[in-house]
Design a protein around this motif. Sequence first.
Motif, PDB file in Angstrom:
ATOM      1  N   THR A   6       4.195   1.153  20.160  1.00 48.08           N
ATOM      2  CA  THR A   6       5.253   2.086  19.321  1.00 48.08           C
ATOM      3  C   THR A   6       6.298   0.951  18.848  1.00 48.08           C
ATOM      4  O   THR A   6       6.988   0.417  19.698  1.00 48.08           O
ATOM      5  CB  THR A   6       5.839   3.010  20.323  1.00 48.08           C
ATOM      6  OG1 THR A   6       4.716   3.809  20.881  1.00 48.08           O
ATOM      7  CG2 THR A   6       6.719   3.883  19.521  1.00 48.08           C
ATOM      8  N   TYR A   7       6.721   1.103  17.593  1.00 46.52           N
ATOM      9  CA  TYR A   7       7.751   0.278  16.966  1.00 46.52           C
ATOM     10  C   TYR A   7       8.781   1.094  16.160  1.00 46.52           C
ATOM     11  O   TYR A   7       8.573   1.879  15.694  1.00 46.52           O
ATOM     12  CB  TYR A   7       6.874  -0.693  15.891  1.00 46.52           C
ATOM     13  CG  TYR A   7       8.068  -1.476  15.377  1.00 46.52           C
ATOM     14  CD1 TYR A   7       8.532  -2.711  16.103  1.00 46.52           C
ATOM     15  CD2 TYR A   7       8.408  -1.441  14.023  1.00 46.52           C
ATOM     16  CE1 TYR A   7       9.472  -3.612  15.357  1.00 46.52           C
ATOM     17  CE2 TYR A   7       9.393  -2.312  13.465  1.00 46.52           C
ATOM     18  CZ  TYR A   7       9.934  -3.256  13.982  1.00 46.52           C
ATOM     19  OH  TYR A   7      10.701  -4.114  13.517  1.00 46.52           O
ATOM     20  N   ASP A   8      10.117   0.546  16.582  1.00 47.97           N
ATOM     21  CA  ASP A   8      11.203   1.093  15.805  1.00 47.97           C
ATOM     22  C   ASP A   8      11.317   2.660  15.760  1.00 47.97           C
ATOM     23  O   ASP A   8      11.489   3.376  14.677  1.00 47.97           O
ATOM     24  CB  ASP A   8      11.069   0.738  14.460  1.00 47.97           C
ATOM     25  CG  ASP A   8      12.567   0.753  13.601  1.00 47.97           C
ATOM     26  OD1 ASP A   8      13.650   0.408  14.300  1.00 47.97           O
ATOM     27  OD2 ASP A   8      12.495   0.661  12.544  1.00 47.97           O
ATOM     28  N   ARG A   9      11.336   3.348  16.936  1.00 46.10           N
ATOM     29  CA  ARG A   9      11.343   4.730  16.968  1.00 46.10           C
ATOM     30  C   ARG A   9      12.590   4.957  18.018  1.00 46.10           C
ATOM     31  O   ARG A   9      12.763   4.517  18.816  1.00 46.10           O
ATOM     32  CB  ARG A   9       9.915   5.211  17.672  1.00 46.10           C
ATOM     33  CG  ARG A   9       9.622   6.602  16.955  1.00 46.10           C
ATOM     34  CD  ARG A   9       8.164   6.837  17.405  1.00 46.10           C
ATOM     35  NE  ARG A   9       8.529   8.346  17.990  1.00 46.10           N
ATOM     36  CZ  ARG A   9       7.596   8.787  19.002  1.00 46.10           C
ATOM     37  NH1 ARG A   9       6.751   8.226  19.481  1.00 46.10           N
ATOM     38  NH2 ARG A   9       7.835   9.954  19.523  1.00 46.10           N
ATOM     39  N   GLU A  10      13.041   6.299  17.714  1.00 43.65           N
ATOM     40  CA  GLU A  10      13.768   6.805  18.521  1.00 43.65           C
ATOM     41  C   GLU A  10      13.394   8.077  19.333  1.00 43.65           C
ATOM     42  O   GLU A  10      12.999   8.919  18.719  1.00 43.65           O
ATOM     43  CB  GLU A  10      15.241   7.326  17.824  1.00 43.65           C
ATOM     44  CG  GLU A  10      16.549   7.799  18.672  1.00 43.65           C
ATOM     45  CD  GLU A  10      17.692   7.912  18.213  1.00 43.65           C
ATOM     46  OE1 GLU A  10      18.578   8.544  18.833  1.00 43.65           O
ATOM     47  OE2 GLU A  10      17.789   7.728  16.964  1.00 43.65           O
ATOM     48  N   ILE A  11      13.426   7.991  20.495  1.00 38.93           N
ATOM     49  CA  ILE A  11      12.783   9.144  21.396  1.00 38.93           C
ATOM     50  C   ILE A  11      13.905   9.660  22.261  1.00 38.93           C
ATOM     51  O   ILE A  11      14.824   9.043  22.933  1.00 38.93           O
ATOM     52  CB  ILE A  11      11.468   8.346  22.382  1.00 38.93           C
ATOM     53  CG1 ILE A  11      10.826   7.795  21.558  1.00 38.93           C
ATOM     54  CG2 ILE A  11      10.975   9.487  23.413  1.00 38.93           C
ATOM     55  CD1 ILE A  11       9.635   6.855  22.306  1.00 38.93           C
ATOM     56  N   PHE A  26       6.297  -0.861  23.468  1.00 36.65           N
ATOM     57  CA  PHE A  26       7.507  -0.446  22.815  1.00 36.65           C
ATOM     58  C   PHE A  26       8.367  -1.605  22.388  1.00 36.65           C
ATOM     59  O   PHE A  26       9.014  -2.581  23.069  1.00 36.65           O
ATOM     60  CB  PHE A  26       8.427   0.705  23.679  1.00 36.65           C
ATOM     61  CG  PHE A  26       7.444   2.026  24.108  1.00 36.65           C
ATOM     62  CD1 PHE A  26       7.578   2.672  23.430  1.00 36.65           C
ATOM     63  CD2 PHE A  26       7.103   1.744  25.377  1.00 36.65           C
ATOM     64  CE1 PHE A  26       6.942   3.800  23.754  1.00 36.65           C
ATOM     65  CE2 PHE A  26       6.498   2.875  26.111  1.00 36.65           C
ATOM     66  CZ  PHE A  26       6.363   3.931  25.324  1.00 36.65           C
ATOM     67  N   ASN A  28      11.752  -2.408  19.758  1.00 37.84           N
ATOM     68  CA  ASN A  28      12.870  -1.936  19.067  1.00 37.84           C
ATOM     69  C   ASN A  28      12.862  -0.349  19.067  1.00 37.84           C
ATOM     70  O   ASN A  28      13.230   0.059  18.051  1.00 37.84           O
ATOM     71  CB  ASN A  28      12.793  -2.529  17.461  1.00 37.84           C
ATOM     72  CG  ASN A  28      14.191  -2.503  16.702  1.00 37.84           C
ATOM     73  OD1 ASN A  28      15.039  -2.942  17.430  1.00 37.84           O
ATOM     74  ND2 ASN A  28      13.964  -2.161  15.518  1.00 37.84           N
ATOM     75  N   CYS A  29      12.747   0.002  20.005  1.00 35.55           N
ATOM     76  CA  CYS A  29      12.918   1.455  20.361  1.00 35.55           C
ATOM     77  C   CYS A  29      14.066   1.830  21.001  1.00 35.55           C
ATOM     78  O   CYS A  29      14.786   1.189  21.792  1.00 35.55           O
ATOM     79  CB  CYS A  29      11.594   2.148  20.989  1.00 35.55           C
ATOM     80  SG  CYS A  29      10.091   1.996  20.047  1.00 35.55           S
ATOM     81  N   PHE A  31      15.691   5.009  23.320  1.00 32.30           N
ATOM     82  CA  PHE A  31      15.434   6.158  24.275  1.00 32.30           C
ATOM     83  C   PHE A  31      16.702   6.896  24.638  1.00 32.30           C
ATOM     84  O   PHE A  31      17.502   6.237  25.150  1.00 32.30           O
ATOM     85  CB  PHE A  31      14.610   5.579  25.529  1.00 32.30           C
ATOM     86  CG  PHE A  31      13.458   5.074  25.288  1.00 32.30           C
ATOM     87  CD1 PHE A  31      12.339   5.683  25.274  1.00 32.30           C
ATOM     88  CD2 PHE A  31      13.342   3.591  25.198  1.00 32.30           C
ATOM     89  CE1 PHE A  31      11.137   5.151  25.004  1.00 32.30           C
ATOM     90  CE2 PHE A  31      12.091   2.916  24.757  1.00 32.30           C
ATOM     91  CZ  PHE A  31      11.022   3.974  24.927  1.00 32.30           C
ATOM     92  N   CYS A  49      14.510  -2.979  23.426  1.00 38.38           N
ATOM     93  CA  CYS A  49      14.737  -1.536  23.706  1.00 38.38           C
ATOM     94  C   CYS A  49      16.083  -1.353  24.237  1.00 38.38           C
ATOM     95  O   CYS A  49      16.604  -2.214  25.062  1.00 38.38           O
ATOM     96  CB  CYS A  49      13.794  -0.838  24.264  1.00 38.38           C
ATOM     97  SG  CYS A  49      12.111  -0.945  23.483  1.00 38.38           S
TER      98      CYS A  49
END
Length: 190
Positions: A6-11, A26, A28-29, A31, A49
């Motif tokens: 998973t890359y460059d995502r906001e969870i 993961f 560059n995420c 959380f 992250c």
Amino acid sequence: MKIQYTYDREIKNKVFRPEELMYNEFENCIFRDCDFSACDFLAVVFVECTFYSCNFNAAEINYVCFRTAIFIDTDFTGVNFSMCNPLVFEVHFESCTLDFSKFYNLKMKRTTFKDCRLIAVDFMNADLTEAVFSNCDLYRAVFDKTTLVKADFMTAYNFTIHPEKNKLKKALFSRMNLKGLLDAYEIKVV
């Protein structure tokens, strides 16, 4: 088992199931408000992250890679970091609760702890060279055979560090917190 990347995502606001993170990477995420407390972190990688207001309370962190991970307002009560991948362990904590956590035998050079609670944390045999403990409560934290070369304790409080059992060369202390270095000798500073 297949590795998920998973890359460059906001969870946000996610409660992770126990096996959900195993063998995941993961990068560059971000959380936010996530709950990892029930997770088994077997072979999980976090690279660059950031974690905001997350819960890792008593999570099993085994063979995890934290490389340039930043934790803000996150709860790590009772977490054993000593099983993390020691070759790529780079973490920074701000306004976190790390009570009863374990960092023994880890290389944590230049790690920053800012406004954190570190009650009864175990730093035995850890390398905290140039680490910064800014406004941190270190009540009953264990420093034994710990490398604290150039570590900054200027605004830390409630610590007890035995100078003969730790490497303290060029470590920084204020006049206000020298008591923490003298407790082992039963010397009273007034």
